[in-house]
Design a protein around this motif. Structure first.
Motif, PDB file in Angstrom:
ATOM      1  N   SER A  90       0.866  -1.177   0.000  1.00  0.00           N
ATOM      2  CA  SER A  90       0.000   0.000   0.000  1.00  0.00           C
ATOM      3  C   SER A  90       0.905   1.229   0.000  1.00  0.00           C
ATOM      4  N   ARG A  91       0.438   2.322  -0.593  1.00  0.00           N
ATOM      5  CA  ARG A  91       1.351   3.436  -0.897  1.00  0.00           C
ATOM      6  C   ARG A  91       0.876   4.781  -0.365  1.00  0.00           C
ATOM      7  N   VAL A  92       1.849   5.716  -0.332  1.00  0.00           N
ATOM      8  CA  VAL A  92       1.561   7.135  -0.127  1.00  0.00           C
ATOM      9  C   VAL A  92       2.142   7.908  -1.305  1.00  0.00           C
ATOM     10  N   TYR A  93       1.324   8.790  -1.871  1.00  0.00           N
ATOM     11  CA  TYR A  93       1.769   9.724  -2.899  1.00  0.00           C
ATOM     12  C   TYR A  93       1.658  11.141  -2.349  1.00  0.00           C
ATOM     13  N   GLN A  94       2.509  12.015  -2.856  1.00  0.00           N
ATOM     14  CA  GLN A  94       2.447  13.437  -2.536  1.00  0.00           C
ATOM     15  C   GLN A  94       2.241  14.216  -3.829  1.00  0.00           C
TER      16      GLN A  94
ATOM     17  N   LEU B  96       5.991   8.255  -2.483  1.00  0.00           N
ATOM     18  CA  LEU B  96       6.864   8.391  -1.327  1.00  0.00           C
ATOM     19  C   LEU B  96       7.316   7.056  -0.752  1.00  0.00           C
ATOM     20  N   THR B  97       6.613   5.989  -1.052  1.00  0.00           N
ATOM     21  CA  THR B  97       6.936   4.676  -0.493  1.00  0.00           C
ATOM     22  C   THR B  97       7.416   3.725  -1.587  1.00  0.00           C
ATOM     23  N   VAL B  98       8.208   2.752  -1.188  1.00  0.00           N
ATOM     24  CA  VAL B  98       8.681   1.707  -2.098  1.00  0.00           C
ATOM     25  C   VAL B  98       8.065   0.386  -1.645  1.00  0.00           C
ATOM     26  N   ASP B  99       7.371  -0.283  -2.553  1.00  0.00           N
ATOM     27  CA  ASP B  99       6.657  -1.509  -2.207  1.00  0.00           C
ATOM     28  C   ASP B  99       7.592  -2.570  -1.622  1.00  0.00           C
TER      29      ASP B  99
ATOM     30  N   SER C 214      -3.596   1.937  -6.959  1.00  0.00           N
ATOM     31  CA  SER C 214      -2.302   2.325  -7.543  1.00  0.00           C
ATOM     32  C   SER C 214      -1.835   1.412  -8.672  1.00  0.00           C
ATOM     33  N   ASP C 215      -2.411   0.219  -8.799  1.00  0.00           N
ATOM     34  CA  ASP C 215      -1.966  -0.723  -9.833  1.00  0.00           C
ATOM     35  C   ASP C 215      -2.027  -0.096 -11.231  1.00  0.00           C
ATOM     36  N   GLY C 216      -1.079  -0.515 -12.069  1.00  0.00           N
ATOM     37  CA  GLY C 216      -1.082  -0.085 -13.461  1.00  0.00           C
ATOM     38  C   GLY C 216      -0.721   1.369 -13.656  1.00  0.00           C
ATOM     39  N   ALA C 217       0.021   1.944 -12.708  1.00  0.00           N
ATOM     40  CA  ALA C 217       0.433   3.357 -12.786  1.00  0.00           C
ATOM     41  C   ALA C 217      -0.773   4.278 -12.968  1.00  0.00           C
ATOM     42  N   LEU C 218      -1.889   3.912 -12.332  1.00  0.00           N
ATOM     43  CA  LEU C 218      -3.132   4.661 -12.517  1.00  0.00           C
ATOM     44  C   LEU C 218      -3.001   6.111 -12.060  1.00  0.00           C
ATOM     45  N   LEU C 219      -2.404   6.326 -10.891  1.00  0.00           N
ATOM     46  CA  LEU C 219      -2.311   7.687 -10.362  1.00  0.00           C
ATOM     47  C   LEU C 219      -1.288   8.526 -11.126  1.00  0.00           C
ATOM     48  N   GLU C 220      -0.224   7.896 -11.587  1.00  0.00           N
ATOM     49  CA  GLU C 220       0.752   8.619 -12.396  1.00  0.00           C
ATOM     50  C   GLU C 220       0.133   9.060 -13.725  1.00  0.00           C
ATOM     51  N   ASP C 221      -0.677   8.191 -14.309  1.00  0.00           N
ATOM     52  CA  ASP C 221      -1.249   8.482 -15.627  1.00  0.00           C
ATOM     53  C   ASP C 221      -2.416   9.468 -15.569  1.00  0.00           C
ATOM     54  N   TYR C 222      -3.193   9.409 -14.491  1.00  0.00           N
ATOM     55  CA  TYR C 222      -4.407  10.217 -14.420  1.00  0.00           C
ATOM     56  C   TYR C 222      -4.360  11.273 -13.312  1.00  0.00           C
ATOM     57  N   GLY C 223      -3.199  11.420 -12.686  1.00  0.00           N
ATOM     58  CA  GLY C 223      -3.095  12.331 -11.559  1.00  0.00           C
ATOM     59  C   GLY C 223      -3.398  13.783 -11.889  1.00  0.00           C
ATOM     60  N   GLU C 224      -2.977  14.225 -13.071  1.00  0.00           N
ATOM     61  CA  GLU C 224      -3.204  15.621 -13.441  1.00  0.00           C
ATOM     62  C   GLU C 224      -4.694  15.945 -13.487  1.00  0.00           C
ATOM     63  N   THR C 225      -5.489  14.958 -13.896  1.00  0.00           N
ATOM     64  CA  THR C 225      -6.937  15.159 -14.007  1.00  0.00           C
ATOM     65  C   THR C 225      -7.654  14.941 -12.681  1.00  0.00           C
TER      66      THR C 225
END
Length: 312
Positions: free
Chosen positions: A178-182, A192-195, A256-267
Motif C-alpha cells: 500500500s502506498r503514499v503519494y504526494q 513516497l513509499t517503495v513496495d 495504484s496498480d497499473g500506474a493509474l495515479l501517475e497516468d491520471y493524476g493531473e486530471t
C-alpha cells in the motif's frame, strides 16, 4: 584596403580599464551575494481529508480497511485564522481469505489508533515510537494466527500505510505494497513509499527493473503485518517538512496498480489541491476510475489536503 584594428571589450579580462564606478559596483554586488536569501516560515492554514473504500468488480468481499482520526484547534486573530492540527491516517489491505483479511486490516487500524492515543503527546512521535506501535499491531495479529494454528496461505495478515500529520510535519510509515503519494502545488505526483515485494527487493540488489519484474513471484510481498513474528517485520519510516500546499494520497494497490495515479493524476489529483475542492467527491471519482480501468481488487483511498501560508 581596410585597416583592421585591435579592440578590447571593457572589463572582459582587462582590469586595467575598470573605472571607479565599475569597481564600486563590483564591491556592492559581492556584498549582496553574501546576504542570505530570506525564506518565509510557513504555517498550516487548513487541514482537510476524505476517505472511501470499495469492493471492486471481482472480489466477493472487501478486505481493505481505513481509519481517520484528527484534532483541529482553530484560532481567530485580527491578522486572520491559524490552525493547529494533528491527524492520523491509515490504510490497510488485508489478506487471508473471507473473515480473515478483513479481521487483520481492521485490527491493525484499531490497535494503532488506540496506541497513538497514549503515545502521541505534544510533538510528532519519533521513529522508535512509531515502530513500536506497528510491531504491537503485528504481534496481536500474529498471536491470533498462532492461536488458530494458521499456516502458509491460511495465515491472515495485512499491509499498512500510515501518515501522522502535525501542523507542517508529517511522518510516513508502511509495510507491504500500500502506498503514499504526494502532490505538490506544481502538479508533481511523487510516490513516497517503495513496495515491499520481491521485484523491488531484487532491484535493490542491482537487478534491472525489466528483469526483476519478469520473475514469476515479482509481486509477492516480502513484508506484511501478521504472518511473521516481530523480528521479521521492518517498517519503513520517513519524515517530511511540508513547505507548500500539499495533497497526500494513501491507497491500497487496488487504486495504484497499473500506474493509474501517475497516468491520471493531473486530471484527478491536482484539482484536489484547490481550496474549494470537494475531497469526498474526489475520492469517489478515484475509486470509479479504478473500477473503470480494472476493478480487479478492493479499492481504498484516503486524501489529505494541507493548505499553508506564510507565518504572520
Amino acid at each position: 584596403m581596410n585597416q583592421q584594428e585591435d579592440y578590447t571589450e571593457p572589463n572582459q579580462n582587462n582590469k586595467g580599464f575598470e573605472t571607479e564606478a565599475e569597481s564600486a559596483l563590483g564591491d556592492l554586488m559581492s556584498e549582496y551575494e553574501e546576504v542570505p536569501t530570506m525564506a518565509f516560515t510557513m504555517e498550516l492554514s487548513s487541514l482537510s481529508h476524505a476517505g472511501a473504500t470499495d469492493i471492486g468488480h471481482r472480489r466477493r468481499h472487501n478486505e481493505d480497511y481505513y481509519g481517520i482520526q484528527y484534532r483541529l484547534l482553530k484560532q481567530e486573530t485580527p491578522q486572520g485564522s491559524q490552525s493547529t492540527a494533528r491527524g492520523l491516517y491509515i490504510v490497510c489491505d488485508g489478506m487471508g481469505g473471507h473473515s480473515a483479511g478483513e479481521v487483520a486490516s481492521a485490527m491493525a487500524v484499531e490497535v494503532l489508533q488506540q496506541y497513538f492515543e497514549s503515545h502521541w503527546q505534544n510533538e510528532l512521535p519519533n521513529e522508535e515510537t512509531i515502530r513500536e506501535g506497528i510491531l504491537l499491531a503485528n504481534e496481536k495479529i500474529h498471536a491470533i494466527n498462532k492461536e488458530k494454528s494458521r499456516a502458509g496461505a491460511g495465515r491472515m495478515g495485512t499491509t499498512l500505510v500510515m501518515a501522522l500529520v502535525q501542523d507542517t510535519e508529517v511522518a510516513i510509515a508502511h509495510v507491504g505494497d500500500s502506498r503514499v503519494y504526494q502532490v505538490n502545488q506544481y502538479g508533481d505526483i511523487l510516490q513516497l513509499t517503495v513496495d515491499h515485494e520481491v521485484g523491488q527487493r531484487e532491484i535493490a540488489k542491482g537487478v534491472s527493473p525489466e528483469e526483476a519484474y519478469q520473475m514469476q513471484n515479482a509481486y509477492q510481498l516480502t513484508q506484511a503485518l501478521g504472518p511473521r513474528k516481530n523480528d521479521l517485520v521492518n517498517p519503513d519510516i520517513q519524515y517530511l517538512e511540508i513547505q507548500e500546499d500539499t495533497l497526500l494520497v494513501l491507497c491500497s494497490d487496488g487504486l495504484s496498480d497499473g500506474a493509474l495515479l501517475e497516468d491520471y493524476g493531473e486530471t484527478y489529483l491536482t484539482p484536489l489541491l484547490q481550496s474549494k475542492a470537494d475531497l469526498e467527491k474526489g475520492v469517489l471519482d478515484l475509486i470509479e476510475l479504478a473500477n473503470q480501468q480494472h476493478g480487479h481488487d478492493n479499492i481504498t483511498a484516503v486524501v489529505v489536503q494541507m493548505k499553508l501560508r506564510p507565518s504572520s
